[in-house]
Write an enzyme that holds these catalytic residues in place. Structure first.
Site, PDB file in Angstrom:
ATOM      1  N   ASP A 976       0.834  -1.201   0.000  1.00 14.57           N
ATOM      2  CA  ASP A 976       0.000   0.000   0.000  1.00 14.57           C
ATOM      3  C   ASP A 976       0.867   1.248   0.000  1.00 14.57           C
ATOM      4  OD1 ASP A 976      -2.110   1.697   0.090  1.00 14.57           O
ATOM      5  OD2 ASP A 976      -2.949   0.952   1.978  1.00 14.57           O
ATOM      6  N   LYS A1045      -6.685  11.297  10.594  1.00 18.63           N
ATOM      7  CA  LYS A1045      -6.229  10.558   9.416  1.00 18.63           C
ATOM      8  C   LYS A1045      -7.099  10.816   8.197  1.00 18.63           C
ATOM      9  CE  LYS A1045      -5.506   5.960   7.538  1.00 18.63           C
ATOM     10  NZ  LYS A1045      -5.506   4.495   7.764  1.00 18.63           N
ATOM     11  N   ASP A1204      -4.303   2.748  -5.175  1.00 23.29           N
ATOM     12  CA  ASP A1204      -2.891   2.875  -4.777  1.00 23.29           C
ATOM     13  C   ASP A1204      -2.441   1.711  -3.899  1.00 23.29           C
ATOM     14  OD1 ASP A1204      -4.426   3.494  -2.605  1.00 23.29           O
ATOM     15  OD2 ASP A1204      -3.249   5.226  -1.971  1.00 23.29           O
TER      16      ASP A1204
END
Length: 1289
Positions: A976, A1045, A1204
């Site tokens: 990742d 986050k 991604d």
């Protein structure tokens, strides 16, 4: 018919009747009387009628008929006498059954031979009323006939009467009733088969039989003398038993001082009363049971109650004969089979062993040969054997006539008439007979000779099992199926009428009509689409717009498939596809030949015939919705059901299955289609375990067709767009059509590489998930619970609410709204999980593929929407690669590191630290793999619990294998990106600080940008708390990585401060200890601090983001939409325009649409400027992924991406990491921002100076200067990315 067979008929019939009489108990005497009536009916008919009813025979001679009638008359004499004898025992039973007796003739026979005009079949007889006895001689005598009847009593009657007297006398002597009149035990006074009912009153006890007998004796003076005598014999004991009881009671009442004898007599009388009552109850119970037995005997099916002893005797013999004949016929030895049958037929003892089926075997043989003479001889043999031709016999005859072209129609008509006379419908030939080869066609040919319009009507209605144990199962299951058939018929009729109306309408030629769109498919196809939509309709309903769009799209897809078949493309496509799959099936892959190139070569080799690249036009969104709305209107108007279908207490009336209603969503009134609760209940009760999906929403069971252009690829037949777009937007299609084919090759090849990855199901894990799903789910494990676990919606009475204050009412209303919202959310989540798990279970033994396409920014997605690897933790966990590879020397280590990554426990640790941690918890890993639901359950505390459990199982299997390096692993290992959006921003700006924060620069341990932002925000909070800011003091101890986050991750994708505040608010609400009254203030404070922290940490990022935003604002303000081209040559345009309202005037309601993609409208400046930075970054990360996919294909890797996050086998992780870093460096080594500036200047600033100077020269000059001024970059060395371990990890 032979004379022997004709004379034997009465004897056989009498023997059968006597046998039935002998084996039946006395309560079934009414059947004997019925048999007599049947015999009378047969005899009273003409002789030809009687013969025709039972046999197909010739007309007998007159003397034979007289002899037959004489023998039957003798038989009936015996039956009459036997019935007279039995009636004395069962008079009460005959009364209760209300048996109808026929009138006796003068000769004492039930009916004459047809010569007597007084007693003819069909003459009405008097039925005795309730409580009235029937005389024994044969019913109530007709006036003028009683004396003749009594005078003609035969010696049989006298003999039987004398026997009855003797039996009665002996029985009375045995019971001691002649000298002991006090005895009243009814069981001892009655003969077997009789019954008396005791009626208790205040005056005393009387037997019901006494009352009935007294009435009958008064009304029977005109009956026969023998009948009177038998009545007196039967009634005398009862009268004798009752009289002493009345005398004893009379004495008891008259005497003041009862003597001991009287007391003893009274006690005996009371004791007898108790015994009589007990015996009466017992006899009443026996009588009720006998009544039920009589009813069962009448209603029972004959084939279930008849004696099968004869069948048991002859069954084996007949099977042996049948097997022998079939063996001879199969071998072709027809003569041997024929001789064998004739030898059995000629011997009377063996002829009785033959049945009609054995003769039919030979008839089928002669029918095959077309021999009518042999068929005729077989019918003669059947008549001689005393058998009746059945359907098989006539079927063979008709088959023979169908094979014989010279057969006269008169002969065929005789056969059909004979079948009708024998009660055999012609239709039953095709439903009951077994046909072989062309026998059915030959039979139809014969019938069509005389009846050209004949069509066999086979009954398609299935019979339901009548057992009460499974009655509900079949009725509830079949209820929905039956209703679907009714709805199908109603919808077909309504659609036909609607098409007629539309075809005959005289509307303006300019206006488009729906009529052509309703003629593209068969009517059945439209109706199937409508009925299928019911199964996916939620109980809460669906908006009219969404439902109409789904129906319209289904019609469009079927039309496109049908068009390909009409254009003869399917055969050519199939041939080319079969050769294409040979490349994918080879063990040694040719990686230098791309799938697109292979397909192109094959298509060039098969250049003849139609082109595979069609020119079909996609229907406009308004046409799709209008067509779907028309179909929904038909469903609402014509799909009805009885209101008492599920509850018989309701009044029966037809009610609609679907209702059109209105509701409010986001303060807008929305048309809604809601199912009636009856439909919802029917679907639940039907226990239908099958979900119906369109083929294009399911994974493919074969490799996808490679994308060779923007219009051709993915599914074999279903049309698929390469670039997804907003419904109705066509700007993207126009740009793609302008592109050269070579410019899109890299994009097309990367899509093909992703789609060619084969998958399979992780079955052990799927079974565990399904078990939890069926066992009320688990919110902790992301398995939604069923609706039964949803909170109950509060219910309040109007009377109680009247006492509430306005604040309390508002609170109650909020509770109801929240409960309904929660129930709706739980239902949606449950159905989503049901879809995913059902598809996974359906594919559990298959290898399947996910064809891919992309959105307008270039981000790739699997085409199947419900089940794919982009889904939740549950969906990802059950997917593994179909191709397995050995772990190799480092594969097991990567599995362990991947396991720790899934837990989220060691994100700040190095790879060595994560591997060491995995080795220390091997006990927990193995326990989780062996006992996932009953062990320590360590895996359940991970961030991704189901993927963690799947990885535990893979590690356990690997370490327990003989050699882990040779263990074949199908498990995908993920790598990742570390906040990939910021990575691209840092690379664009060559920002050293930003690159360090997102792991572009090599470090010993991974840098966590989210933790860095949280630490920066905490420093700001401490500073403000020291200044006395209340909210900063409240937030002490609550600022964590998790809180910030999501906002940090989405800032680079264009999230606003408002959106960021909502994200932080949601995280704060999840903290139990945080005071809820400060949630809004705290989220407002924190979002400002997060943005400030990012601005300080990523200065280069902010400059690029501002430049992109301002450029888009000026471009859109000048009247243009923002366009650009990715480094791989993919053109992109932002389809954001000012909205306009469009009204669709449908029959069911008017639909209002907000069109935001109309290129004729001016661009939406706000959306254009806010969306450009994130869309541009998305186009870059998709370009990086495509480059990685292409070079991994060249290296022979299995590669899959989730934006991604890159997936591959454990053994090839190192290779994929190398390719990933190299392609990132190669991408950003290009002057991306400079090329973007040049493209924008050329697109929006060239050739406009003269016009713009006269109008908005300042705006034009400002845009020109801004687009030309590319942000300055730093001095970060991109080559260092290749050495960064934690760039993707």
């Amino acid at each position: 018919m032979s004379l022997l067979r004709l004379c034997a008929f009465p004897k056989c019939l009498s023997g059968r009747i006597l046998l039935e009489i002998s084996v039946r108990r006395v309560p079934y005497v009414d059947h004997c009387l019925t048999i007599r009536n049947n015999i009378e009916r047969h005899i009273s008919e003409p002789p030809w009628t009687s013969q025709r009813r039972h046999f197909s025979a010739l007309i007998p001679k007159k003397e034979d008929g007289k002899k037959r009638v004489w023998e039957q008359s003798q038989l009936l004499d015996v039956l009459e006498a036997r019935i007279q004898q039995l009636q004395s025992d069962v008079i009460v039973d005959v009364q209760q059954e209300k048996v109808q007796f026929v009138k006796a003739s003068k000769s004492g026979i039930g009916a004459s031979s047809g010569n007597s005009p007084k007693n003819v079949f069909g003459e009405r007889t008097e039925v005795p009323k309730a409580g009235q006895t029937v005389s024994k001689g044969g019913g109530q005598a007709v006036k003028g006939e009683s004396k003749d009847a009594s005078a003609s009593k035969s010696r049989w009657m006298e003999k039987l009467s004398q026997e009855k007297k003797t039996k009665t006398k002996k029985l009375k002597q045995k019971l001691g009733l002649e000298d002991k009149p006090v005895k009243s035990s009814k069981g001892k006074l009655m003969l077997p088969g009789t019954s008396h009912k005791t009626i208790s009153t205040k005056a005393g006890i009387k037997t019901a039989s006494t009352v009935k007998k007294s009435k009958s004796l008064k009304n029977q003076e005109h009956t026969m003398a023998a009948s009177k005598h038998e009545h007196s014999m039967a009634a005398a004991p009862v009268a004798a038993a009752n009289v002493p009881i009345r005398k004893a009671k009379g004495k008891g009442k008259a005497s003041k001082e009862p003597a001991p004898e009287l007391s003893e007599a009274r006690n005996r009388a009371e004791e007898m009363e108790r015994k009589a009552e007990a015996k009466a109850r017992e006899l009443a119970e026996v009588e009720e049971l006998e009544r039920k037995l009589n009813q069962w005997a009448v209603s029972a099916r004959p084939e279930l109650v008849q004696d099968n002893s004869e069948a048991r005797v002859y069954g084996d013999v007949q099977r042996s004969v049948r097997c022998y004949l079939e063996a001879c016929v199969f071998c072709g030895d027809i003569d041997r089979a024929h001789r064998f049958l004739l030898s059995h037929h000629r011997m009377v003892s063996r002829r009785n062993l033959l049945n009609i089926g054995l003769y039919n075997i030979m008839m089928r043989v002669w029918a095959k040969k077309g021999s009518l003479n042999q068929i005729g001889r077989m019918f003669i043999l059947i008549e001689e054997a005393g058998l009746k031709p059945n359907l098989g016999s006539y079927c063979a005859a008709l088959e023979c006539m169908g094979r014989n072209p010279d057969c006269s129609p008169h002969v065929i008509n005789r056969v059909l008439r004979q079948m009708e006379e024998d009660g055999l419908p012609v239709d039953e030939l095709f439903s009951h007979c077994v046909f072989r080869q062309d026998e059915r066609d030959m039979v139809l040919r014969a019938i069509h000779t005389v009846q050209p319009d004949f069509q066999s009507s086979i009954n398609t209605i299935l019979q339901t099992c009548s057992s009460p144990l499974v009655k509900d199962f079949y009725t509830e299951r079949d209820l929905l199926a039956v209703q679907r058939l009714v709805w199908h018929k109603a919808l077909v009729g309504a659609l036909r009428e609607g098409k007629i109306i539309l075809a005959s309408s005289t509307q303006k030629a300019v206006r488009l009509s729906l009529y052509p769109y309703l003629c593209l498919l068969d009517e059945k196809d439209y109706v199937d689409i409508m009925i299928q939509s019911l199964s996916n309709l939620p109980p809460s309903g669906e908006s009219l717009h969404i439902l109409a769009k789904e129906l319209g799209n289904r019609v469009h897809n079927r039309f496109c498939i049908r068009m390909k078949g009409h254009n003869q493309m399917v055969d050519k496509l199939s041939h080319i596809y079969n050769e294409y799959t040979e490349l994918l099936a080879k063990d040694s892959k040719e990686f230098d030949v791309l799938p697109r190139e292979r397909w192109w070569k094959l298509e060039a080799e098969h250049s003849s015939g139609p082109s595979l690249l069609g020119d079909e036009t996609h229907w406009p969104h308004m046409v799709v919705v209008e067509l779907g709305t028309y179909l929904v209107d038909l469903m609402v108007k014509h799909m009805k059901v009885n209101s008492d279908l599920l509850n018989s207490a309701y009044d029966r009336k037809l009610i609609p299955v679907l209702y059109h209603m209105y509701t409010f969503r986001s303060n807008k009134q929305v048309g809604f289609i809601k199912p009636h609760p009856i439909l919802t209940q029917m679907q639940q009760d039907a226990m239908d375990t099958t979900l119906t999906f369109d083929s294009y929403v399911m994974p493919m069971l074969c490799p996808p067709v490679p994308w060779t252009s923007a219009k051709f690829g993915a599914y074999l037949l279903t049309p698929t767009k390469m670039m997804r777009a907003v419904e109705g937007a066509n700007q993207h299609e126009i740009l793609l059509e302008k592109c050269q084919d070579a410019d899109l090759h890299a994009v097309l090849d990367s899509l093909n590489q992703l789609g060619n990855a084969a998958w399979r199901i992780n079955q052990p894990l799927l079974d565990i998930i399904i078990s939890i799903f069926n066992d009320k789910g688990s919110e902790k494990l992301d398995v939604p619970p069923p609706n039964s676990e949803a909170p109950k919606i509060p219910r309040y009475n109007q009377q109680d609410s009247a006492t509430f204050t306005s604040a309390e009412k508002a609170h109650l209303k909020r509770e109801v709204v929240n409960a309904k919202k929660k129930c709706s959310e739980m239902h949606s989540l449950r159905m989503d999980a049901l879809y995913k798990l059902s598809i996974a279970n359906h594919m559990r033994d298959e290898v399947f593929w996910f064809p891919h396409n992309m959105d307008f920014r270039g981000r790739t997605y699997p085409c199947p929407p419900y089940f794919n690897h982009l889904g939740s933790d549950v969906t990802r966990a059950v997917l593994v690669f179909a191709e397995g590879k050995p772990l190799g020397p480092g594969g097991l280590q990567w599995l362990k590191i991947h396991l720790v990554n899934l837990t989220g426990l060691k994100k700040r640790s190095s790879l060595a630290g994560r591997l060491e941690y995995a080795n220390t918890i091997m006990e927990d890993i193995l326990d989780s793999a062996d006992n996932p639901l009953i062990g320590k359950k360590w895996w359940q505390n991970a961030d991704e619990p189901w993927q963690t459990l799947a990885c535990c199982m893979e590690i356990a299997n690997a370490v327990r294998s003989p050699d882990p390096t040779h263990f074949i692993s199908h498990f995908p290992v993920h790598q990742d990106g570390s906040c990939n959006g910021l990575q691209h921003y840092a690379a664009l700006g060559r920002d050293v600080i930003g690159a360090t924060s997102v792991n572009l620069i090599p470090c010993e341990v991974p840098q966590d940008v989210y933790s860095g932002v949280a630490q920066q925000v905490e420093e700001f909070r401490v500073r403000d708390a020291e200044k006395g800011l209340k909210i900063a003091q409240v937030l002490e101890g609550f600022i964590s990585r998790k809180v910030v986050k999501q906002t940090v991750m989405t800032v680079v994708y264009g999230v606003t401060r408002y959106g960021g505040r909502l994200q932080i608010e949601k995280r704060l609400k999840e903290i139990d200890d945080f005071p809820k009254e400060y949630v809004w203030d705290a989220s407002h404070y924190l979002v400002h601090q997060v943005f400030s922290s990012l601005k300080e940490m990523f200065t280069g990022t902010r400059e690029i983001q501002d430049w992109l935003t301002e450029s888009a604002r000026l471009i859109s303000k000048s009247g243009s939409t923002v366009e650009w081209v990715t480094p791989l040559g993919l053109p992109i345009i932002q389809p954001y325009h000012r909205s306009r309202t469009q009204m669709l005037k449908a029959t069911i309601q008017y639909l209002s649409f907000q069109i935001t993609h109309d290129s004729k409208e001016r661009p939406d400046t706000v959306k254009q400027k806010n969306a450009f930075p994130p869309n541009f970054i998305h186009s870059l990360d998709s370009t990086h992924m495509m480059l990685t996919a292409l070079y991994c294909y060249s290296a022979g890797l299995t590669f899959v991406s989730v934006h991604d996050c890159f997936w591959t086998h454990a053994i090839t992780v190192d290779t994929m990491n190398k390719v990933c870093r190299e392609q990132f460096v190669a991408l950003h080594s290009q002057p991306i921002l400079q090329e973007l500036s040049n493209f924008l200047l050329k697109k929006y600033c060239s050739g406009l100076q003269s016009e713009v100077k006269s109008k908005k020269f300042l705006e034009y000059r400002r845009m020109l200067l801004l687009l030309a001024k590319v942000p300055q970059t730093g001095n970060f060395d991109l080559q260092r990315v290749k050495e960064s371990t934690y760039f993707f990890s």
